[in-house]
Design a protein around this motif. Structure first.
Motif, PDB file in Angstrom:
ATOM      1  N   LEU A  57       3.493  12.309  -0.007  1.00 33.51           N
ATOM      2  CA  LEU A  57       3.684  11.153   0.494  1.00 33.51           C
ATOM      3  C   LEU A  57       2.751  10.787   2.295  1.00 33.51           C
ATOM      4  CD1 LEU A  57       7.057   9.410   1.020  1.00 33.51           C
ATOM      5  CD2 LEU A  57       5.655  10.381  -1.036  1.00 33.51           C
ATOM      6  N   VAL A  64      15.012   2.920  19.224  1.00 36.33           N
ATOM      7  CA  VAL A  64      14.723   2.580  19.450  1.00 36.33           C
ATOM      8  C   VAL A  64      13.839   1.250  18.630  1.00 36.33           C
ATOM      9  CG1 VAL A  64      12.247   2.421  21.164  1.00 36.33           C
ATOM     10  CG2 VAL A  64      13.344   3.829  21.553  1.00 36.33           C
ATOM     11  N   LYS A 101       5.497  -8.251  23.393  1.00 30.10           N
ATOM     12  CA  LYS A 101       6.504  -7.420  22.492  1.00 30.10           C
ATOM     13  C   LYS A 101       7.661  -6.624  23.219  1.00 30.10           C
ATOM     14  CE  LYS A 101       6.133  -3.032  19.715  1.00 30.10           C
ATOM     15  NZ  LYS A 101       5.863  -2.266  19.551  1.00 30.10           N
ATOM     16  N   ALA A 117       4.353   9.049  13.081  1.00 29.18           N
ATOM     17  CA  ALA A 117       4.548   7.840  14.200  1.00 29.18           C
ATOM     18  C   ALA A 117       5.909   8.795  14.671  1.00 29.18           C
ATOM     19  CB  ALA A 117       4.744   6.563  13.846  1.00 29.18           C
ATOM     20  N   SER A 165      -1.818  10.982   1.395  1.00 24.16           N
ATOM     21  CA  SER A 165      -2.963   9.722   1.003  1.00 24.16           C
ATOM     22  C   SER A 165      -3.149   8.918   2.264  1.00 24.16           C
ATOM     23  CB  SER A 165      -2.121   8.895   0.181  1.00 24.16           C
ATOM     24  OG  SER A 165      -1.260   8.259   0.280  1.00 24.16           O
ATOM     25  N   THR A 224      14.357   7.759  16.270  1.00 22.23           N
ATOM     26  CA  THR A 224      14.653   6.650  17.266  1.00 22.23           C
ATOM     27  C   THR A 224      15.314   6.214  17.678  1.00 22.23           C
ATOM     28  OG1 THR A 224      13.537   5.191  17.688  1.00 22.23           O
ATOM     29  CG2 THR A 224      12.139   7.415  18.307  1.00 22.23           C
ATOM     30  N   HIS A 269      -2.092   1.151  17.797  1.00 18.25           N
ATOM     31  CA  HIS A 269      -1.327   2.132  18.062  1.00 18.25           C
ATOM     32  C   HIS A 269      -1.863   3.858  18.077  1.00 18.25           C
ATOM     33  CE1 HIS A 269       3.264   2.595  19.064  1.00 18.25           C
ATOM     34  NE2 HIS A 269       3.067   4.166  18.073  1.00 18.25           N
ATOM     35  N   ARG A 327       0.948  -1.514   0.162  1.00 17.98           N
ATOM     36  CA  ARG A 327      -0.619  -0.240   0.082  1.00 17.98           C
ATOM     37  C   ARG A 327       1.155   1.092   0.118  1.00 17.98           C
ATOM     38  NH1 ARG A 327      -2.519  -3.140   3.379  1.00 17.98           N
ATOM     39  NH2 ARG A 327      -1.304  -2.908   5.186  1.00 17.98           N
ATOM     40  N   THR A 362       5.649   7.768   6.398  1.00 14.01           N
ATOM     41  CA  THR A 362       4.665   8.178   5.607  1.00 14.01           C
ATOM     42  C   THR A 362       3.263   8.181   6.045  1.00 14.01           C
ATOM     43  OG1 THR A 362       3.591   6.109   4.807  1.00 14.01           O
ATOM     44  CG2 THR A 362       4.931   7.286   3.083  1.00 14.01           C
ATOM     45  N   THR A 363       3.590   8.015   7.561  1.00 14.74           N
ATOM     46  CA  THR A 363       2.706   8.633   8.955  1.00 14.74           C
ATOM     47  C   THR A 363       3.487   9.943   9.793  1.00 14.74           C
ATOM     48  OG1 THR A 363       3.262   7.037  10.745  1.00 14.74           O
ATOM     49  CG2 THR A 363       1.929   6.105   8.721  1.00 14.74           C
ATOM     50  N   HIS A 389       3.998  -4.362  14.846  1.00 16.60           N
ATOM     51  CA  HIS A 389       4.374  -4.643  16.313  1.00 16.60           C
ATOM     52  C   HIS A 389       6.257  -5.734  15.790  1.00 16.60           C
ATOM     53  CE1 HIS A 389       1.900  -2.309  17.901  1.00 16.60           C
ATOM     54  NE2 HIS A 389       0.897  -2.964  18.063  1.00 16.60           N
ATOM     55  N   GLY A 430       4.653   3.824   7.088  1.00 18.36           N
ATOM     56  CA  GLY A 430       4.235   4.315   8.723  1.00 18.36           C
ATOM     57  C   GLY A 430       5.303   3.398   9.644  1.00 18.36           C
ATOM     58  N   GLY A 431       5.353   3.685  10.572  1.00 18.53           N
ATOM     59  CA  GLY A 431       6.227   2.728  11.853  1.00 18.53           C
ATOM     60  C   GLY A 431       6.620   1.136  12.206  1.00 18.53           C
ATOM     61  N   SER A 432       5.264   0.731  10.963  1.00 18.12           N
ATOM     62  CA  SER A 432       5.607  -0.171  11.067  1.00 18.12           C
ATOM     63  C   SER A 432       6.823  -1.044   9.368  1.00 18.12           C
ATOM     64  CB  SER A 432       4.471  -1.104  10.576  1.00 18.12           C
ATOM     65  OG  SER A 432       3.425  -1.862  11.184  1.00 18.12           O
TER      66      SER A 432
HETATM   67  P1  NAD Z   1       1.930   1.420  10.876  1.00 18.76           P
HETATM   68  O1  NAD Z   1       2.801   1.542   9.823  1.00 18.76           O
HETATM   69  O2  NAD Z   1       1.053   0.167  10.991  1.00 18.76           O
HETATM   70  O3  NAD Z   1       0.897   2.559   9.597  1.00 18.76           O
HETATM   71  C1  NAD Z   1      -0.607   1.658  10.543  1.00 18.76           C
HETATM   72  C2  NAD Z   1      -1.629   1.716   8.500  1.00 18.76           C
HETATM   73  O4  NAD Z   1      -2.162   3.324   7.485  1.00 18.76           O
HETATM   74  C3  NAD Z   1      -1.132   0.605   7.934  1.00 18.76           C
HETATM   75  O5  NAD Z   1      -2.589  -0.573   7.098  1.00 18.76           O
HETATM   76  C4  NAD Z   1      -0.539   1.577   6.884  1.00 18.76           C
HETATM   77  O6  NAD Z   1      -0.210   0.729   5.466  1.00 18.76           O
HETATM   78  C5  NAD Z   1      -1.266   1.995   6.100  1.00 18.76           C
HETATM   79  N1  NAD Z   1      -0.760   4.352   5.388  1.00 18.76           N
HETATM   80  C6  NAD Z   1       0.669   4.518   6.080  1.00 18.76           C
HETATM   81  N2  NAD Z   1       1.107   5.356   5.774  1.00 18.76           N
HETATM   82  C7  NAD Z   1       0.404   5.700   4.602  1.00 18.76           C
HETATM   83  C8  NAD Z   1       0.042   6.578   2.818  1.00 18.76           C
HETATM   84  N3  NAD Z   1       0.536   7.913   3.474  1.00 18.76           N
HETATM   85  N4  NAD Z   1      -1.230   6.616   2.983  1.00 18.76           N
HETATM   86  C9  NAD Z   1      -2.004   5.406   3.527  1.00 18.76           C
HETATM   87  N5  NAD Z   1      -2.226   4.613   4.202  1.00 18.76           N
HETATM   88  C10 NAD Z   1      -0.932   5.085   4.576  1.00 18.76           C
HETATM   89  O7  NAD Z   1       1.675   2.874  11.835  1.00 18.76           O
HETATM   90  P2  NAD Z   1       2.524   3.797  13.025  1.00 18.76           P
HETATM   91  O8  NAD Z   1       1.143   4.338  13.842  1.00 18.76           O
HETATM   92  O9  NAD Z   1       3.051   4.714  12.130  1.00 18.76           O
HETATM   93  O10 NAD Z   1       3.446   3.002  13.230  1.00 18.76           O
HETATM   94  C11 NAD Z   1       3.052   2.071  14.700  1.00 18.76           C
HETATM   95  C12 NAD Z   1       3.921   0.807  14.442  1.00 18.76           C
HETATM   96  O11 NAD Z   1       5.573   1.482  15.206  1.00 18.76           O
HETATM   97  C13 NAD Z   1       4.204   0.683  16.070  1.00 18.76           C
HETATM   98  O12 NAD Z   1       4.441  -1.349  15.839  1.00 18.76           O
HETATM   99  C14 NAD Z   1       4.707   0.761  17.249  1.00 18.76           C
HETATM  100  O13 NAD Z   1       4.723   0.388  17.412  1.00 18.76           O
HETATM  101  C15 NAD Z   1       5.990   1.822  16.283  1.00 18.76           C
HETATM  102  N6  NAD Z   1       6.157   2.799  16.674  1.00 18.76           N
HETATM  103  C16 NAD Z   1       8.202   2.983  16.501  1.00 18.76           C
HETATM  104  C17 NAD Z   1       8.562   3.765  17.709  1.00 18.76           C
HETATM  105  C18 NAD Z   1       9.844   3.883  17.902  1.00 18.76           C
HETATM  106  O14 NAD Z   1      10.071   4.631  17.545  1.00 18.76           O
HETATM  107  N7  NAD Z   1      10.500   2.682  17.421  1.00 18.76           N
HETATM  108  C19 NAD Z   1       7.452   4.888  17.310  1.00 18.76           C
HETATM  109  C20 NAD Z   1       6.834   5.717  16.861  1.00 18.76           C
HETATM  110  C21 NAD Z   1       5.797   3.778  16.493  1.00 18.76           C
END
Ligand code: NAD
Length: 350
Positions: A152, A124, A133, A117, A155, A122, A250, A50, A114-115, A67, A91-93
């Motif tokens: 980016l 981490v 976890k 997060a 969307s 970091t 998350h 995606r 692209t999010t 995760h 995103g963060g994943s």
């Molecule tokens: P994610 O990466 O899972 O994305 C959430 C959803 O949004 C997914 O379905 C993804 O495909 C979709 N998506 C992402 N970007 C998009 C875009 N531009 N347009 C349309 N859809 C898009 O979620 P998240 O909240 O970004 O990240 C969460 C994960 O990151 C968790 O596992 C969390 O523990 C981790 N995290 C880690 C740290 C760290 O410092 N290590 C910090 C923040 C989050």
């Protein structure tokens, strides 16, 4: 706070504003290609199907799972054999999976978030095994370069943009009192709050406008830098437990819990509370936060995310031993249960 502190700044190259061309990812593509060339010649892109395509000719590993289950990390490490630089897009994943690969291979990462997060700023990492976890800090996983392109994030649906932006806000707010907070983290955190409280309502008003997305992405970066240095406090301990034990989403979980932890802690931090109020441009920190939540129709109850009231004692049991001793207010089983009950029901934070 007295002006006596030790602060370590993390080494990272940040390229912000890669494309001003709106939804097109072509601007980002050339910037990312140039950044990759600084680090290697055989890039592997880590991005779900995606995610936008930014390096069309590079091989792509697309099994991205929230995760980072260890078996997914293992497969991605094998797939990375023969490559010399990782490019995470998502995103963060997606960033998290690239970090898991870097942890054992030492490969450098170019992160293209692209999010909001903030994982890209970091050191981490996090992985899950049998529903548990584990997180850790390792400088090998800190992306060498981050390319920020607000185009980016266009969307990202509004609801998810709001939740993700409030996840970033939780980094900034908690950086004001987290265990290693210092005046540099606090300065970054307050500026991040200003950017997020300006950017998020703009995204809600006009999701296709780049300026609101840019402000939010900038705020998210500052928030993550502050959080990376200040460390994890009560808010993150609660969200970590909720995510790990009940698989709550998350960003939305962070968004819901933030007002309750903020109201709980600021009562004992009048000076911090005043600075937060100024950053929010409001009469008090809580009013400022509530106004932002109302403007953005933010999620506000854990029950809406799937938590049951009967789950609260287990969360309390998991969080209590993890609360940093430096938390401004002493956390007890009673006051933590009440905080979680209010957050579960979506009652007024206090
Ligand atoms: P994610 O990466 O899972 O994305 C959430 C959803 O949004 C997914 O379905 C993804 O495909 C979709 N998506 C992402 N970007 C998009 C875009 N531009 N347009 C349309 N859809 C898009 O979620 P998240 O909240 O970004 O990240 C969460 C994960 O990151 C968790 O596992 C969390 O523990 C981790 N995290 C880690 C740290 C760290 O410092 N290590 C910090 C923040 C989050």
């Amino acid at each position: 706070m007295s002006l006596s502190f030790t602060h370590e700044t993390l080494p990272q190259r940040v390229v912000f504003g890669a494309s001003s061309s709106g939804a097109s990812s072509s601007g980002a593509a050339s910037v990312v290609a140039a950044e990759v060339a600084r680090l290697g010649s055989r890039p592997l892109v880590i991005a779900s199907d995606r995610s936008p395509v930014v390096l069309p000719d590079a091989p792509r590993y697309s099994e991205v799972v929230m995760h980072v289950p260890v078996e997914v990390a293992e497969r991605a490490r094998k797939a990375a054999d023969g490559f010399d630089v990782l490019v995470s897009v998502g995103g963060g994943s997606a960033t998290g999976l690239a970090k898991a690969v870097a942890l054992t291979t030492g490969l450098p990462i170019v992160a293209v978030p692209t999010t909001y997060a903030g994982s890209e700023a970091t050191p981490v990492w996090g992985m899950t095994e049998n529903g548990r976890k584990t997180t850790g800090v390792d400088h090998r996983v800190l992306p060498r370069t981050v390319v920020y392109d607000a185009g980016l994030t266009l969307s990202l649906p509004v609801e998810l943009s709001v939740a993700s932006g409030l996840n970033a806000l939780a980094h900034s707010v908690e950086a004001m009192w987290a265990p290693n907070t210092d005046p540099i983290n606090q300065a970054l955190a307050l500026e991040s709050i200003r950017a997020l409280r300006t950017g998020l309502p703009r995204i809600v008003r006009d999701p296709d406008e780049l300026a609101g997305r840019e402000q939010t992405l900038f705020g998210a970066h500052l928030a993550a830098v502050a959080f990376a240095s200040a460390g994890s406090g009560l808010h993150h301990k609660i969200c970590h437990a909720l995510g790990g034990m009940f698989n709550l989403p998350h960003a939305q979980t962070h968004a819901v819990v933030l007002p309750y932890v903020m109201a709980f802690n600021v009562v004992d931090l009048p000076a911090v509370s005043d600075r937060l109020a100024q950053a929010f441009g409001a009469a008090s920190a809580i009013t400022g936060l509530q106004l932002l939540y109302a403007e953005t129709a933010a999620p506000h109850a854990l029950r809406d995310l799937g938590l049951r009231e009967s789950d609260i004692p287990a969360v309390v049991g998991a969080v209590l031993p993890a609360v940093p001793p430096s938390n401004p207010v002493t956390v007890t089983s009673e006051n933590l249960s009440e905080l979680l009950r209010r957050a579960w029901a979506g009652e007024e934070p206090r």
